[in-house]
Design an enzyme around this catalytic site. Sequence first.
Site, mmCIF file in Angstrom:
data_model
loop_
_atom_site.group_PDB
_atom_site.id
_atom_site.type_symbol
_atom_site.label_atom_id
_atom_site.label_comp_id
_atom_site.label_asym_id
_atom_site.label_seq_id
_atom_site.Cartn_x
_atom_site.Cartn_y
_atom_site.Cartn_z
ATOM 1 N N GLU A 218 11.099 14.590 -0.803
ATOM 2 C CA GLU A 218 9.714 13.882 0.504
ATOM 3 C C GLU A 218 9.883 12.885 0.557
ATOM 4 O OE1 GLU A 218 6.216 14.765 -1.806
ATOM 5 O OE2 GLU A 218 5.097 13.539 0.103
ATOM 6 N N ASP B 205 5.917 1.160 -13.931
ATOM 7 C CA ASP B 205 5.974 0.816 -13.079
ATOM 8 C C ASP B 205 5.273 -1.087 -13.595
ATOM 9 O OD1 ASP B 205 4.118 -0.902 -10.985
ATOM 10 O OD2 ASP B 205 3.375 0.845 -10.845
ATOM 11 N N ILE B 206 5.144 -1.416 -13.468
ATOM 12 C CA ILE B 206 4.748 -3.111 -14.009
ATOM 13 C C ILE B 206 3.502 -3.760 -12.544
ATOM 14 C CG2 ILE B 206 4.390 -4.889 -14.986
ATOM 15 C CD1 ILE B 206 6.840 -3.882 -16.699
ATOM 16 N N ASP B 207 2.698 -3.438 -13.090
ATOM 17 C CA ASP B 207 1.476 -4.087 -11.900
ATOM 18 C C ASP B 207 1.065 -5.364 -12.440
ATOM 19 O OD1 ASP B 207 1.264 -3.671 -9.331
ATOM 20 O OD2 ASP B 207 -0.080 -1.848 -9.852
ATOM 21 N N CYS C 13 -2.611 -17.306 -13.568
ATOM 22 C CA CYS C 13 -2.293 -18.103 -13.301
ATOM 23 C C CYS C 13 -2.004 -17.140 -11.871
ATOM 24 C CB CYS C 13 -0.666 -19.282 -13.593
ATOM 25 S SG CYS C 13 0.970 -17.993 -13.627
ATOM 26 N N GLY D 52 -2.091 -12.032 -7.507
ATOM 27 C CA GLY D 52 -1.687 -10.777 -7.769
ATOM 28 C C GLY D 52 -1.258 -9.952 -6.628
ATOM 29 N N ARG E 281 1.563 -7.871 -6.810
ATOM 30 C CA ARG E 281 3.221 -7.995 -7.047
ATOM 31 C C ARG E 281 3.271 -7.166 -8.522
ATOM 32 N NH1 ARG E 281 5.028 -14.162 -8.194
ATOM 33 N NH2 ARG E 281 2.644 -13.924 -7.630
ATOM 34 N N VAL F 36 7.282 -5.001 -10.848
ATOM 35 C CA VAL F 36 8.154 -4.461 -10.969
ATOM 36 C C VAL F 36 8.275 -3.133 -11.249
ATOM 37 C CG1 VAL F 36 8.337 -5.268 -13.041
ATOM 38 C CG2 VAL F 36 10.395 -5.415 -11.749
ATOM 39 N N ASP G 52 2.494 0.733 -16.055
ATOM 40 C CA ASP G 52 1.177 2.282 -15.525
ATOM 41 C C ASP G 52 1.837 3.931 -16.143
ATOM 42 O OD1 ASP G 52 0.030 3.628 -13.988
ATOM 43 O OD2 ASP G 52 -0.126 2.274 -12.265
ATOM 44 N N HIS H 61 4.694 11.585 -8.114
ATOM 45 C CA HIS H 61 3.891 10.484 -7.723
ATOM 46 C C HIS H 61 5.074 10.450 -7.203
ATOM 47 C CE1 HIS H 61 2.543 6.597 -8.588
ATOM 48 N NE2 HIS H 61 1.543 7.148 -9.281
ATOM 49 N N HIS I 238 6.355 -6.941 2.454
ATOM 50 C CA HIS I 238 4.621 -7.260 2.177
ATOM 51 C C HIS I 238 4.490 -7.827 3.953
ATOM 52 C CE1 HIS I 238 1.180 -9.325 0.663
ATOM 53 N NE2 HIS I 238 1.505 -8.382 -0.399
#
Lengths: 445, 508
Positions: A100, A165-167, A177, A180, A182, A184, A330, A339, A348
Amino acid sequence: MLVTLPLVTILVEEDRDSSQTNDERHCSEKGRLFFADNSSPILPAAVPVQDILSVAKLPGIGQVASTIRKRMMSMALHKYLLTTDQVAALDPTKSFTHREFSFTIDNDVYIRYQSFKDCDEMKQEIIRMRPNKIDIGAIFTVQPKHAKMVQPGAFKPLEKELVFDIDMTDYDEIRTCCSGRRGVHCWVCDEQARCLDDAERKAIINYLTLIKGGSQQSKKVILNGNEEIHPHISRSLEIAYEHFDEIVLRDQGILDTEEQWSKLLSLIPDEDTRDTIDKIWQEDKTDSSFMKWEEFEDTLEKKMSKRGSNKQLEFTQKEIVLQYLYPRLDENVTTHLNHLLKSPFCVHPKTGRVCTPISPDDFETFDPFKVPTVVELLDEINSFEDQGADSQASTPDDHNAEPPRHASRLLPDYKKTSLKPYIETFEQFVAGIKKAAVKQDPLAF
Amino acid sequence: MFTQRAAGIKREFGSNVGGIGGGFGGRAPEVITHSGYPHRLQMYNKPPELEITIEEFESFALDRLQVLKAVEMAQLRGQGTDDCRRRINESLSKYLPMHSDRMGGTRPRQIIAERRKDHISHFILRLAFSRSEDLRQWFLRQETALFRHRYREVDSADRQSLLNEISFDLKILSPQEKAKFIEEMDIKGFYPQDEQLFEVDFRRVLDLVGRRQAILRKGRAYIAQSNLATLVINEYQKRLGRALEICAKALPRMDEDERLLPILQNMSSQYGSQEYQSTNAAGAVTADSVDSLTAHFPLCMRQLHGKLKEESHLKHFGRMQFGLFLKGIGLSLPEALLYWRKAFSRMTDDQFQKGYAYNIRHNYGMEGKRTDYTPYSCGKIITTNAPSSGDHHGCPFRHSGQDKLRAMLFHGGLKDSEVRDVADYAQKGHYQIACTKYLELQIQKRRGGGKPSVLAGSQANSGVVIESITHPNQYFDLSLGDGQLKNNNSNGSGKYAASYGSTQNYQR
Ligand code: SF4
């Protein structure tokens, strides 16, 4: 082989068996790959694709992005998607044709369940639809574009990369600092991992998840005082402690201001200890985070020696270290086969930066601000071709060498740009998966 | 006459995973070893192939149903406690005794008869309860609990004989291998010293993996002997779940005997499968009146409502949980669209139409699969989709930190001692009981006009007692009805429990 991921290791430390060469490392059977996800928000609307030169001069990045994507993205991506073909020996193209894709077009309209018969068709569709964003979904039992033509139960997801997923936004409550938007992604792509079902993915993510709870729960790591610490946690702690001073105390300065340190105080369940520490810190508010942390450690130690062995106190420090450093994963992205995944090499909308693969070797040195932007890429292509024209003009009678201008036409666009090393990383990774698949396949020679 | 039926049943139960293998003899009498029922515990792999009378058919099934109900009740009162154990045992010895074949004192013929009844009754109920997802879930839950109970009650020889029957790839580590593994992983204290260590594909022990009670290495899970039970019980649950689905698929094609149909239906209707039926007709609540009703919202919904006001936005699961709840209290689709449009005040009309209107219509069954979604039950809210950073959905009793929860309770007008009581329940994992208590106190305060009761002692303590909260919409209805459900007929109180399971104890 399915990897048992000590995730902290992957993310902040070098892999344990660093004896392998670079190539083998990120292309090993472990089959993991990372993407700096610089692309959370979607691109603004695209305009008709024009001559690259003229498009490059337009101010809107979206338009440029669309051009770039047309020329480069689909090729690299397609390579990976086709690789899974070779794995699926039964039907050589199923993993592409049954995969998909979802496009987001103007006005945030989502078009799901698209599929293509081959790379060319996909390219054409991308040019025609000019999506602002492309997501990748699972491989289904039926070509997704035909989903509506079969019985409801017959259309089911079969395989998808196992993704972590790390947000950045999940770190809002603890970071002091950076902006946001971003993150990986870690893709685990070997066959066994791709075939895991939702329940199996869920068990893996639960195994790995230490940070739990929503906005209403400030304390997000709770270690069970009645049990021996699990080896996954103790390994994670080892790594976290190594980096705590540098990342949390120095870079983030989490105890520098009262507002910051009150967050940490709220993580101490023992009231008496909390008050004592608050008092100490109040005395000299300007102490560095290092100093304050030392005072915190001292206080804990004193309390413990006074009260005898006390699991809760003993764990308090560990829990805090983990809360500040353990990866926040996540869960939903990992759990569900269905998903959608953000496509690698997308752009971006605000910064124009490209979402690039990172080799595990480069984590420490990876700088998200150094990845190429669309505008740079176009400039690079253009100047490459200009140079080509120049050099042709300067050596008009060299008949042995191939005319450079011609060569530049043959060369895929991405090779003319600073995206090249990233695509190569990707290609090596894909080659690694292929190799592993051949090894696993008893019928292969 | 019944032969034909029995054969029919057999066909439907289809999946015949392996036979009854093993041949564990022990000291069991030959008659038993060579009967169809060599094991005290069964995996129910094979459907019965025998004739029974219609009376037996009915009485066997009803007896088992009694046991399953007892299992459910006992669990509610405290899963894993001695009291729970005793209750289940009482019911078992009354309706479904199964004696050991090695203890003596029971004639082999009786033992075989007991096992036969266990076998047959299981399959009849399987058939009766495969009709709908809710029924299947209920049956699976109770049967698994029953199996777990029995597994814990029997002795090790019985367990061993069951293991032989299951037979899957399970490697026992030799003492040397165990020592080597422990050294390599550097995990001295993790496994009990004197227990054997087993290695198995991690996919067989997903819940042990998820709870980190196993150690993973290269896709293999290493588990202690004491966790073997989980493995066996999981396997049982997995097989039964699969079998129920197969059975459900085959059901429409089944040429059922007219005499059996009513019995089967009657059986499962004792655990009625109605979905939550809103007592509030759609349209009873308007977009404007939602805010005036918040006093009757359970805490989970108050939290979502509050956050929605505060942030003019809710994330996906928050919208689902709150949106379906509003639907349940009688907010019609047009009103819902209006309500959410106003609530998302920082958004343009266009953004709202593109991003959210679809989902709202979807919830009302007007888009996509056109399923008319029902509001989430407490069980669902508590056990699935735990909130993560930035989420406000979930159940405050389960998902809020103690401090936040206490503050909320206090804010809700509870006295210090009451806050402590309610929060205590929550901390012990009795989230729904905590919620029930909270509502009781609310109603009590409302009746007392908020003034402290002048009556000391027993009367003040007796307070309001309501049925247990199992569904946020039931909370709403109860609160609005001052502790009573509006259409409180004899069936009324059961309907939430029936469709969504009941008050449960959750493992933290
Ligand atoms: S117990 Fe149920 S109704 Fe009460 S707050 Fe939790 S989810 Fe809501």
